[in-house]
Design a protein around this motif. Structure first.
Motif, PDB file in Angstrom:
ATOM      1  N   TYR A 126       0.832  -1.203   0.000  1.00 52.48           N
ATOM      2  CA  TYR A 126       0.000   0.000   0.000  1.00 52.48           C
ATOM      3  C   TYR A 126       0.866   1.252   0.000  1.00 52.48           C
ATOM      4  CZ  TYR A 126       0.850  -0.782   4.980  1.00 52.48           C
ATOM      5  OH  TYR A 126       1.432  -1.042   6.187  1.00 52.48           O
ATOM      6  N   ASP A 127       0.219   2.354  -0.296  1.00 56.86           N
ATOM      7  CA  ASP A 127       0.888   3.647  -0.454  1.00 56.86           C
ATOM      8  C   ASP A 127       0.688   4.479   0.803  1.00 56.86           C
ATOM      9  OD1 ASP A 127       1.640   6.225  -1.149  1.00 56.86           O
ATOM     10  OD2 ASP A 127      -0.032   6.531  -2.524  1.00 56.86           O
ATOM     11  N   CYS A 128       1.796   4.943   1.393  1.00 57.43           N
ATOM     12  CA  CYS A 128       1.694   5.766   2.596  1.00 57.43           C
ATOM     13  C   CYS A 128       2.095   7.223   2.350  1.00 57.43           C
ATOM     14  CB  CYS A 128       2.554   5.179   3.718  1.00 57.43           C
ATOM     15  SG  CYS A 128       1.705   3.921   4.692  1.00 57.43           S
ATOM     16  N   THR A 129       2.128   7.654   1.093  1.00 52.98           N
ATOM     17  CA  THR A 129       2.485   9.046   0.836  1.00 52.98           C
ATOM     18  C   THR A 129       1.428  10.015   1.360  1.00 52.98           C
ATOM     19  OG1 THR A 129       1.526   8.888  -1.386  1.00 52.98           O
ATOM     20  CG2 THR A 129       3.898   8.527  -1.183  1.00 52.98           C
ATOM     21  N   TRP A 130       0.230   9.515   1.638  1.00 55.28           N
ATOM     22  CA  TRP A 130      -0.802  10.368   2.219  1.00 55.28           C
ATOM     23  C   TRP A 130      -0.365  10.922   3.580  1.00 55.28           C
ATOM     24  CZ3 TRP A 130      -2.389   8.752   6.977  1.00 55.28           C
ATOM     25  CH2 TRP A 130      -2.149   7.418   7.299  1.00 55.28           C
ATOM     26  N   LEU A 131       0.566  10.220   4.249  1.00 54.24           N
ATOM     27  CA  LEU A 131       1.077  10.713   5.533  1.00 54.24           C
ATOM     28  C   LEU A 131       1.656  12.119   5.383  1.00 54.24           C
ATOM     29  CD1 LEU A 131       2.996   7.716   7.129  1.00 54.24           C
ATOM     30  CD2 LEU A 131       1.263   9.116   8.256  1.00 54.24           C
ATOM     31  N   ILE A 132       2.481  12.292   4.352  1.00 57.54           N
ATOM     32  CA  ILE A 132       3.152  13.578   4.145  1.00 57.54           C
ATOM     33  C   ILE A 132       2.163  14.622   3.655  1.00 57.54           C
ATOM     34  CG2 ILE A 132       4.986  14.741   2.851  1.00 57.54           C
ATOM     35  CD1 ILE A 132       6.345  11.983   2.657  1.00 57.54           C
ATOM     36  N   ALA A 133       1.240  14.191   2.798  1.00 57.05           N
ATOM     37  CA  ALA A 133       0.325  15.145   2.169  1.00 57.05           C
ATOM     38  C   ALA A 133      -0.806  15.590   3.086  1.00 57.05           C
ATOM     39  CB  ALA A 133      -0.257  14.532   0.896  1.00 57.05           C
ATOM     40  N   ASN A 134      -1.293  14.688   3.946  1.00 59.98           N
ATOM     41  CA  ASN A 134      -2.538  14.969   4.663  1.00 59.98           C
ATOM     42  C   ASN A 134      -2.452  14.985   6.182  1.00 59.98           C
ATOM     43  OD1 ASN A 134      -4.222  14.961   2.240  1.00 59.98           O
ATOM     44  ND2 ASN A 134      -3.777  12.780   2.135  1.00 59.98           N
ATOM     45  N   CYS A 135      -1.309  14.628   6.745  1.00 58.97           N
ATOM     46  CA  CYS A 135      -1.245  14.498   8.202  1.00 58.97           C
ATOM     47  C   CYS A 135      -0.414  15.611   8.840  1.00 58.97           C
ATOM     48  CB  CYS A 135      -0.663  13.143   8.586  1.00 58.97           C
ATOM     49  SG  CYS A 135      -1.734  11.773   8.158  1.00 58.97           S
ATOM     50  N   ASP A 136      -0.738  15.882  10.079  1.00 53.22           N
ATOM     51  CA  ASP A 136       0.033  16.837  10.879  1.00 53.22           C
ATOM     52  C   ASP A 136       1.242  16.097  11.445  1.00 53.22           C
ATOM     53  OD1 ASP A 136       1.076  18.713  12.564  1.00 53.22           O
ATOM     54  OD2 ASP A 136      -0.610  18.683  13.989  1.00 53.22           O
ATOM     55  N   LEU A 137       2.378  16.275  10.791  1.00 56.10           N
ATOM     56  CA  LEU A 137       3.562  15.523  11.189  1.00 56.10           C
ATOM     57  C   LEU A 137       4.187  16.023  12.491  1.00 56.10           C
ATOM     58  CD1 LEU A 137       5.259  14.848   7.739  1.00 56.10           C
ATOM     59  CD2 LEU A 137       3.710  13.390   9.057  1.00 56.10           C
ATOM     60  N   THR A 138       3.597  17.073  13.078  1.00 57.28           N
ATOM     61  CA  THR A 138       4.033  17.492  14.411  1.00 57.28           C
ATOM     62  C   THR A 138       3.341  16.662  15.500  1.00 57.28           C
ATOM     63  OG1 THR A 138       2.321  19.206  14.621  1.00 57.28           O
ATOM     64  CG2 THR A 138       4.411  19.842  13.579  1.00 57.28           C
ATOM     65  N   ASP A 139       2.346  15.879  15.106  1.00 58.06           N
ATOM     66  CA  ASP A 139       1.661  14.989  16.041  1.00 58.06           C
ATOM     67  C   ASP A 139       2.695  14.019  16.625  1.00 58.06           C
ATOM     68  OD1 ASP A 139       0.235  12.762  17.146  1.00 58.06           O
ATOM     69  OD2 ASP A 139      -1.508  13.297  15.956  1.00 58.06           O
ATOM     70  N   PRO A 140       2.759  13.887  17.950  1.00 58.95           N
ATOM     71  CA  PRO A 140       3.772  13.022  18.578  1.00 58.95           C
ATOM     72  C   PRO A 140       3.800  11.601  18.041  1.00 58.95           C
ATOM     73  CG  PRO A 140       2.705  14.373  20.235  1.00 58.95           C
ATOM     74  CD  PRO A 140       1.951  14.605  18.960  1.00 58.95           C
ATOM     75  N   ARG A 141       2.659  11.052  17.651  1.00 50.34           N
ATOM     76  CA  ARG A 141       2.664   9.663  17.190  1.00 50.34           C
ATOM     77  C   ARG A 141       3.389   9.487  15.859  1.00 50.34           C
ATOM     78  NH1 ARG A 141      -3.353   8.306  14.850  1.00 50.34           N
ATOM     79  NH2 ARG A 141      -3.839  10.391  14.135  1.00 50.34           N
ATOM     80  N   PHE A 142       3.555  10.589  15.117  1.00 53.12           N
ATOM     81  CA  PHE A 142       4.263  10.511  13.841  1.00 53.12           C
ATOM     82  C   PHE A 142       5.755  10.812  13.972  1.00 53.12           C
ATOM     83  CE2 PHE A 142      -0.035  11.878  12.077  1.00 53.12           C
ATOM     84  CZ  PHE A 142      -0.394  10.578  11.727  1.00 53.12           C
ATOM     85  N   GLN A 143       6.210  11.154  15.170  1.00 51.61           N
ATOM     86  CA  GLN A 143       7.597  11.581  15.330  1.00 51.61           C
ATOM     87  C   GLN A 143       8.629  10.501  14.995  1.00 51.61           C
ATOM     88  OE1 GLN A 143       8.573  14.878  15.638  1.00 51.61           O
ATOM     89  NE2 GLN A 143       6.408  14.810  15.059  1.00 51.61           N
ATOM     90  N   PRO A 144       8.393   9.224  15.336  1.00 50.11           N
ATOM     91  CA  PRO A 144       9.370   8.210  14.908  1.00 50.11           C
ATOM     92  C   PRO A 144       9.520   8.168  13.385  1.00 50.11           C
ATOM     93  CG  PRO A 144       7.967   7.341  16.642  1.00 50.11           C
ATOM     94  CD  PRO A 144       7.364   8.653  16.231  1.00 50.11           C
ATOM     95  N   TYR A 145       8.404   8.292  12.678  1.00 48.25           N
ATOM     96  CA  TYR A 145       8.447   8.317  11.209  1.00 48.25           C
ATOM     97  C   TYR A 145       9.206   9.546  10.712  1.00 48.25           C
ATOM     98  CZ  TYR A 145       6.768   9.199   6.464  1.00 48.25           C
ATOM     99  OH  TYR A 145       6.700   9.492   5.124  1.00 48.25           O
ATOM    100  N   VAL A 146       8.906  10.710  11.278  1.00 45.83           N
ATOM    101  CA  VAL A 146       9.565  11.954  10.862  1.00 45.83           C
ATOM    102  C   VAL A 146      11.068  11.861  11.111  1.00 45.83           C
ATOM    103  CG1 VAL A 146       9.781  14.422  11.358  1.00 45.83           C
ATOM    104  CG2 VAL A 146       7.512  13.372  11.191  1.00 45.83           C
ATOM    105  N   LYS A 147      11.433  11.315  12.259  1.00 41.49           N
ATOM    106  CA  LYS A 147      12.857  11.192  12.590  1.00 41.49           C
ATOM    107  C   LYS A 147      13.581  10.294  11.598  1.00 41.49           C
ATOM    108  CE  LYS A 147      16.000   9.935  16.363  1.00 41.49           C
ATOM    109  NZ  LYS A 147      16.093   9.441  17.765  1.00 41.49           N
ATOM    110  N   GLN A 148      12.965   9.170  11.241  1.00 41.37           N
ATOM    111  CA  GLN A 148      13.590   8.264  10.284  1.00 41.37           C
ATOM    112  C   GLN A 148      13.659   8.891   8.895  1.00 41.37           C
ATOM    113  OE1 GLN A 148      11.497   4.446  10.582  1.00 41.37           O
ATOM    114  NE2 GLN A 148      13.238   3.677  11.750  1.00 41.37           N
TER     115      GLN A 148
END
Length: 234
Positions: A126-148
Motif C-alpha cells: 500500500y501507499d503511505c504518501t498520504w502521511l506527508i500530504a494529509n497528516c500533521d507531522l508534528t503529532d507526537p505519534r508521527f515523530q518516529p516516522y519523521v525522525k527516520q
C-alpha cells in the motif's frame, strides 16, 4: 522496502490480536490476512479522502468486513495508523546502511539507493504518501516516522556533499537536493503502474537516472556511473 511482506505489517501482526476468522461481508476474500486487508483498505481511503474524513465503518466495508468484525483486529482507526507507520522506513534505512559500506563512487551509491527506493515503494502492498500530504507531522505519534525520514534525507545530503567535494557533482544546496530526490521517489507511486513489475523496474531506472544525471558535473559520464551500479547486487 522490497516486494516481500512489509515489515510494518509483520510488526503489527506480532503485536496485535491473532488473525483468526471473523465474518466477511463478501464471500470473495481479498486475502487470508484480514489485518493486512484492513490496513490496505485504510491506506486507499486515507489517500483519497484524508485521515480525518474516513470512518471505521468505511474502512471495514472497503476491507469486506462488518464494522463489528473490524474491532476484532484493531481497537481504533489510530491503531491502524500505528500499524502502518511502525517500521515503515526501516528497509530504506537498511539499504542506505548497506550502500554506505559498499566500495562505490558516490554517484553509483546515490543511483542505486534511488533506484531501489522507487522499486520498493511501488511494489509495497500500500501507499503511505498520504502521511506527508494529509497528516500533521508534528503529532507526537508521527515523530518516529519523521525522525527516520530526516535520517534518509541526511544520508542523501551527505552523499551529495561528498560527491561535490570529489568533483563528481555540480554545485548546489545538498540538503535541498536531497529533499527533492526523496520527494521524487516517494511520489513515484502516484504515476507508476504498480501492477506491472516491468513498469516498476523501468520507472526506477528512468527516475534514478534522471535525478543523478541532473547533478553530475559536466565532465562526468552517466554511462560509467550506470555501469558501476550494474555490478552491485542488493
Amino acid at each position: 522496502m522490497k516486494a516481500a511482506v512489509d515489515p510494518k505489517l509483520e510488526n503489527a501482526q506480532a503485536k496485535g490480536r491473532a488473525s483468526v476468522g471473523r465474518p466477511r461481508v463478501s464471500d470473495v476474500l481479498p486475502s487470508e490476512d484480514p489485518r493486512q486487508d484492513i490496513v490496505e483498505a485504510a491506506a486507499r481511503l486515507f489517500s483519497n479522502k484524508g485521515l480525518a474524513n474516513v470512518s471505521v465503518r468505511e474502512i471495514a466495508a472497503e476491507a469486506g468486513l462488518k464494522k463489528a468484525s473490524f474491532y476484532y483486529y484493531f481497537a481504533s482507526k489510530d491503531e491502524i495508523v500505528d500499524a502502518m507507520i511502525e517500521g515503515l522506513l526501516d528497509p530504506a534505512l537498511a539499504a542506505q546502511k548497506r550502500l554506505g559500506k559498499a566500495d562505490l563512487s558516490e554517484a553509483a551509491r546515490l543511483y542505486l539507493y534511488l533506484h531501489q527506493d522507487v522499486e520498493a515503494l511501488c511494489a509495497a502492498p500500500y501507499d503511505c504518501t498520504w502521511l506527508i500530504a494529509n497528516c500533521d507531522l508534528t503529532d507526537p505519534r508521527f515523530q518516529p516516522y519523521v525522525k527516520q525520514r530526516d535520517q534518509l534525507i541526511a544520508w542523501l545530503a551527505a552523499r551529495i556533499r561528498k560527491g561535490k567535494a570529489s568533483g563528481a557533482f555540480a554545485d548546489g544546496d545538498a540538503s535541498l537536493i536531497a529533499k527533492a530526490m526523496l520527494s521524487a521517489t516517494e511520489n513515484s507511486v502516484a504515476w507508476v503502474d504498480r501492477s506491472s513489475v516491468r513498469q516498476i523496474a523501468h520507472a526506477a531506472e528512468e527516475l534514478a537516472g534522471l535525478l543523478v544525471r541532473g547533478i553530475l558535473a559536466p565532465d562526468h559520464d552517466f554511462a560509467a556511473v550506470k555501469a558501476e551500479a550494474d555490478q552491485f547486487q542488493f
